[in-house]
Design an enzyme around this catalytic site. Sequence first.
Site, PDB file in Angstrom:
ATOM      1  N   HIS A 127      40.076  38.587  36.788  1.00  0.00           N
ATOM      2  CA  HIS A 127      38.920  37.694  36.756  1.00  0.00           C
ATOM      3  C   HIS A 127      38.924  36.883  35.477  1.00  0.00           C
ATOM      4  O   HIS A 127      39.088  37.435  34.388  1.00  0.00           O
ATOM      5  CB  HIS A 127      37.626  38.526  36.850  1.00  0.00           C
ATOM      6  CG  HIS A 127      36.402  37.691  36.954  1.00  0.00           C
ATOM      7  ND1 HIS A 127      35.280  37.938  36.213  1.00  0.00           N
ATOM      8  CD2 HIS A 127      36.119  36.607  37.710  1.00  0.00           C
ATOM      9  CE1 HIS A 127      34.348  37.045  36.525  1.00  0.00           C
ATOM     10  NE2 HIS A 127      34.835  36.229  37.425  1.00  0.00           N
ATOM     11  N   GLU A 150      32.286  28.514  41.354  1.00  0.00           N
ATOM     12  CA  GLU A 150      31.713  27.307  40.740  1.00  0.00           C
ATOM     13  C   GLU A 150      32.814  26.247  40.628  1.00  0.00           C
ATOM     14  O   GLU A 150      33.092  25.713  39.537  1.00  0.00           O
ATOM     15  CB  GLU A 150      31.086  27.569  39.368  1.00  0.00           C
ATOM     16  CG  GLU A 150      29.974  28.587  39.365  1.00  0.00           C
ATOM     17  CD  GLU A 150      30.507  30.011  39.356  1.00  0.00           C
ATOM     18  OE1 GLU A 150      31.515  30.267  38.682  1.00  0.00           O
ATOM     19  OE2 GLU A 150      29.927  30.876  40.048  1.00  0.00           O
ATOM     20  N   GLU A 198      26.372  36.469  47.073  1.00  0.00           N
ATOM     21  CA  GLU A 198      25.751  36.958  45.834  1.00  0.00           C
ATOM     22  C   GLU A 198      24.248  36.667  45.792  1.00  0.00           C
ATOM     23  O   GLU A 198      23.487  37.424  45.196  1.00  0.00           O
ATOM     24  CB  GLU A 198      26.449  36.382  44.606  1.00  0.00           C
ATOM     25  CG  GLU A 198      26.340  34.873  44.497  1.00  0.00           C
ATOM     26  CD  GLU A 198      27.166  34.280  43.356  1.00  0.00           C
ATOM     27  OE1 GLU A 198      28.013  34.973  42.801  1.00  0.00           O
ATOM     28  OE2 GLU A 198      26.944  33.098  43.053  1.00  0.00           O
TER      29      GLU A 198
HETATM   30  C1  NOJ Z   1      29.417  33.726  39.647  1.00  0.00           C
HETATM   31  C2  NOJ Z   1      30.422  34.064  40.689  1.00  0.00           C
HETATM   32  O1  NOJ Z   1      30.142  33.410  41.890  1.00  0.00           O
HETATM   33  C3  NOJ Z   1      30.424  35.562  40.863  1.00  0.00           C
HETATM   34  O2  NOJ Z   1      31.271  35.923  41.936  1.00  0.00           O
HETATM   35  C4  NOJ Z   1      30.825  36.217  39.584  1.00  0.00           C
HETATM   36  O3  NOJ Z   1      30.686  37.602  39.739  1.00  0.00           O
HETATM   37  C5  NOJ Z   1      29.919  35.773  38.431  1.00  0.00           C
HETATM   38  N1  NOJ Z   1      29.796  34.349  38.406  1.00  0.00           N
HETATM   39  C6  NOJ Z   1      30.445  36.223  37.084  1.00  0.00           C
HETATM   40  O4  NOJ Z   1      31.621  35.534  36.798  1.00  0.00           O
END
Ligand code: NOJ
Length: 691
Positions: free
Chosen positions: A396, A467, A491
């Site tokens: 990530h 994003e 989310e």
């Molecule tokens: C937003 C992302 O869409 C999500 O998947 C991620 O966990 C968080 N940002 C933190 O990076």
Amino acid sequence: MRLTGITRARRVRAAARASLVLGMFVLVPCRARAQDPAPLTVASPDAKNVVSIGTQHGQLFYGVERRGMKVILPSRLGFAFRGARALSDSLRITGSTRATYDSTFTLPWGEVSRVRDQHNELRVSVEEMVAPGRKFTVVVRAFDDGIAFCYEVAESAAFGDYEMSDELTEFTIADDARAWWISASKPRPDRYEDLFAASPVSNLDTVHTPLTLELQNGIKAVIHEAHLVDYAGMTLAGKFESRTLHVSLSPWADGVKVRGHAPLITPWRTLQLADRVEDLAPSVLGLKLNPPSRIANTAWIAPMKYDGIWWGMHLNTFTWGEGPKHGATTANTKRYIDFAAANGLKGVLVEGWNLGWNGDWMGTHGQFSFTQPYPDYDIQAVTQYAKQKGVTIIGHNETAMGIANYERQLDSAFALYQRLGIKSIKSGYVNDKTQEGHSHTGQYMVRHYRRVVETAAKYGIMVDVHEPIHDTGERRTWPNMMSREGARGQEYNAWGGEGGNPPEHETILFFTRLLSGPMDFTPGIFDLLVKRPEGVARKPEDSRPRTTLAKQLALYVVLYSPVQMAADLIENYEGQPAFQFIRDVAVDWDTTRVISGRIGDYVAVARKAKGKDEWFVGAITDEEARTVSVPLSFLGAGSYVAEVYADGKGASWRDNPTAIAISQKPVTRSTTLQVVMAAGGGQAIRIRRVK
Ligand code: NOJ
């Protein structure tokens, strides 16, 4: 040449259409001057879509018709520059050339495996009649599934360095079409993470694309862009009451929209066209307008399912930063690796593994390290363990829009991941602007997103962007550009407020956002009531997925992505027979058929697994229960068995989301399934050959 009856009729119809298109220009209020020649037209191979382009009083206009019906009324073309005259008046057409194309290309992965690119092209040369006499070309392509145009300005004494303050392209919609849209000005303008609204075009705010329209004459049209490489991302603003939308480009911090040195080649402005909503997907117009793959050997690029240390952070039971609830520990990651390996998932996403998450990481634009792990995450041991189990870690890379910080580390980070066998990253761009104030979707960021994908390709790494900037078909050229978020995903069902995404949400996403390309929505939440900690009562406004369990499964088929997450905490999959569908469902397809749908109400999709005689059907509905007929005529001859995951007795998203009925039945190509869905429900079906 002797014309056959059919050819003659076709020519007569085409001529009639062309004259209608020419007639479009009469709608422009002022009369043409003598030197304005008749508009030029180009029709799609099936002659249904016709684009016309011409001048009126020195201004350049284009218009679009489908089956003789107006879609785009005469609309302006041109540019405005900082420190130079606009290229919009005193223009004349000096010549044109035509060409026809017909070729087929294959995709290493996708909703379909082959795409036919058949189109007619018209190149129109335009010249400024006053000093400095700049010249440019408008390239128009007419396909059966839509039209596209772009501008090319060659380098000349009159055109070298430039700073564009606006692109003046307009889209004047022929009637007060119904539009499904998200605002480009509020509340999360730069991340596309708004709920869609439906309203007549005349009521729009500034909007993002793809913008899906249903015209009153019945035609479906989708405005978007393709092949965005070194230019600013497009939104649409305008005089909505007169149905005139114009291109609005996302700026640099100093307000300039696009800067560079000639030649200037803009992205394609695209208009997908269809008579039925079902014919809008799978959408491949953007792919046809991007160059072929720059990656010669794509064998390492593999669609996959994955689990990960993720949902817990969104539920607040894990943290990204260090502390007693830190999610990305060595032991926890090994649990997720074991689960993935035992269930045929090929990836494990690990968020919060790297230094930089403690404290206000958003406020500081993330001073992350992309190579240094937290002390409780043994990156060597974890990646080694994953490798032994045939699983890749998905690294990530949240940037929080600290772009300079990320770019400084790109090569060293990707080289490390390659050494460790990390074959994929998920990047993140939380925050609206860069630290320097550049827009999230402007030219600065377009260049950045591209740089990341190209660098990743160099190190054999696949990319999934959260994003992101909207998809403009770059996966054809860079097939390691797997998926992206770019819409309101799962989310929001953890913390988004308003109870979570409404049940209609995904039935709109399918006909809007997903038309631009794959989405990493992250389906597969099984704990649909989202257990609260001991002693904490659930309030009605608390977020949770407002779907049934069968609908969560159906989303794997409906919302296309070559990387699909089993998003829930792995303990929530224990002892769940429905998890078998996630084990079985494919992530790469030979072909896709939309069986039926209505934007915002329901959709049913069938997809054939790549290289297998196996089909999957996904059907989803909004807050209304409904039954959809799915004829299985797409199957080959012979016997198949359908494994059906349907909403159980009494299921509904509100009171009983987890009731599921799993059954099997023999089917053939003459079977028609009656797919019964509960309120907020759906159905997921695997159909495999038995003889
Ligand atoms: C937003 C992302 O869409 C999500 O998947 C991620 O966990 C968080 N940002 C933190 O990076």
